[in-house]
Design a protein around this motif. Structure first.
Motif, PDB file in Angstrom:
ATOM      1  N   LYS A  49       2.061   0.226  -6.459  1.00  0.00           N
ATOM      2  CA  LYS A  49       2.587  -0.151  -5.147  1.00  0.00           C
ATOM      3  C   LYS A  49       1.677   0.343  -4.027  1.00  0.00           C
ATOM      4  N   LEU A  51      -1.548   0.738  -4.182  1.00  0.00           N
ATOM      5  CA  LEU A  51      -2.728  -0.122  -4.153  1.00  0.00           C
ATOM      6  C   LEU A  51      -2.426  -1.441  -3.454  1.00  0.00           C
ATOM      7  N   LEU A  52      -1.254  -2.004  -3.738  1.00  0.00           N
ATOM      8  CA  LEU A  52      -0.877  -3.257  -3.089  1.00  0.00           C
ATOM      9  C   LEU A  52      -0.672  -3.066  -1.585  1.00  0.00           C
ATOM     10  N   ALA A  54      -1.957  -0.712   0.310  1.00  0.00           N
ATOM     11  CA  ALA A  54      -3.238  -0.417   0.951  1.00  0.00           C
ATOM     12  C   ALA A  54      -4.091  -1.671   1.100  1.00  0.00           C
ATOM     13  N   THR A  55      -3.904  -2.634   0.179  1.00  0.00           N
ATOM     14  CA  THR A  55      -4.701  -3.866   0.221  1.00  0.00           C
ATOM     15  C   THR A  55      -4.174  -4.843   1.266  1.00  0.00           C
ATOM     16  N   PHE A  56      -2.863  -5.035   1.289  1.00  0.00           N
ATOM     17  CA  PHE A  56      -2.278  -6.069   2.145  1.00  0.00           C
ATOM     18  C   PHE A  56      -1.698  -5.540   3.449  1.00  0.00           C
ATOM     19  N   PRO A  58      -2.863  -2.437   5.306  1.00  0.00           N
ATOM     20  CA  PRO A  58      -3.657  -1.218   5.500  1.00  0.00           C
ATOM     21  C   PRO A  58      -3.321  -0.427   6.754  1.00  0.00           C
ATOM     22  N   LYS A  79       6.770  -5.544   3.093  1.00  0.00           N
ATOM     23  CA  LYS A  79       6.458  -4.264   2.456  1.00  0.00           C
ATOM     24  C   LYS A  79       7.510  -3.907   1.414  1.00  0.00           C
TER      25      LYS A  79
END
Length: 230
Positions: A49, A51-52, A54-56, A58, A79
Motif C-alpha cells: 500500500k 508503494l502504491l 507513494a506512486t500515485f 506522492p 487513497k
C-alpha cells in the motif's frame, strides 16, 4: 512521571488484546504464532500500500494536521481504495488457518489489529508519551487502538462471510455494503470531521460509535450464518 504515563498508554493499548486472546479461547488453541503470522502478512500488505500511495499520491498528507481547509474528498476516497488490499491479505490469512469460522476470524482479526498497533502506534507512544509534557493525544491513540480491534474483527468477519458459498443471497448486498463502509471508514470520518468540525475527543467518540454500530450489525449477520452452518 513520563514513564508512568507511557506505561498507562501501553496498558490501555495492549491489555484489551490480551483479554480478547485469553477469554475468547485462542490461548487454548495455542494461536499466538498464528496471530504473529497474520501480523506478518499485515506488514507485507502495508508495504504494498505504501508503494502504491507513494506512486500515485506522492504529495498527499494528513489534512487534519497539515491543512484542514485543503480537504479533497475525491483524493481521500481514492487513497482509501488502496485499503482494499487489506481484504485480500485477510482472505489469504484465513485460508491458511485450519479450524472453525470463529477461530479464523479471531486469529486473523486480532493478529491484524495487533500488527497495526505495533507498526503504527508503538513508536509514537514510546517517543511521545515519554516526553517532558503530558499530552492527552497519546491517551487518544491508545483508545484508537481499542477501536481498531473492533474494526478489524468486523472486517475479518465480513471477509469470512463473503467467502462462504452458503451465504444466503439476500445477505450478499448487505455484506458488500458493510465491507464498503469499513473499507472507507477513514474517509467517512474525515468528511464528518471536516463538515461538522469534529476533532480530538468528539471525533474519537464518533469513530467509536461508528465502529461499534457496524460491529453489532456484522455480529447479527455473522451469528445467523454461523448458526445455519452449524
Amino acid at each position: 512521571m513520563t514513564l508512568y504515563h507511557f506505561g498507562n498508554c501501553l496498558a490501555l493499548s495492549y491489555i484489551p488484546f490480551w483479554i480478547v486472546y485469553k477469554y475468547c479461547g485462542l490461548s487454548e488453541y495455542g494461536a499466538f504464532w498464528k496471530c504473529v503470522q497474520a501480523g506478518g502478512v499485515y506488514a507485507l500488505t502495508q508495504l504494498g500500500k505504501m508503494l502504491l500511495l507513494a506512486t500515485f499520491f506522492p504529495t498527499s498528507g494528513d489534512y487534519l494536521q497539515d491543512d484542514p481547509d485543503n480537504f479533497s474528498p475525491l483524493q481521500e476516497l481514492l487513497k482509501c481504495t488502496v485499503d482494499l488490499i487489506d481484504l485480500i491479505g485477510l482472505s489469504v490469512v484465513m485460508s491458511r488457518i485450519a479450524g472453525k469460522g470463529h477461530t479464523k476470524v479471531l486469529i486473523a482479526g486480532l493478529g491484524w489489529a495487533g500488527a497495526e498497533l505495533v507498526l503504527s502506534r508503538l513508536l509514537e507512544l514510546w517517543v511521545g508519551a515519554r516526553g517532558t509534557e503530558f499530552d492527552w493525544k497519546y491517551i487518544q491513540k491508545s483508545f484508537e487502538a481499542n477501536i481498531s480491534i473492533v474494526h478489524f474483527l468486523s472486517v475479518t468477519a465480513l471477509v469470512w462471510l463473503h467467502s462462504r458459498h452458503d451465504l444466503p443471497k439476500q445477505l450478499v448486498p448487505a455484506v458488500v455494503i458493510l465491507i464498503g463502509f469499513h473499507s472507507y471508514k477513514s474517509v467517512i470520518c474525515d468528511m464528518i470531521s471536516h463538515v461538522l468540525h469534529m476533532y480530538s475527543w468528539s471525533l474519537l467518540a464518533f469513530k467509536a460509535v461508528f465502529s461499534l454500530t457496524m460491529a453489532l450489525v456484522v455480529l447479527h449477520i455473522y451469528g445467523g450464518v454461523a448458526s445455519l452452518a452449524a
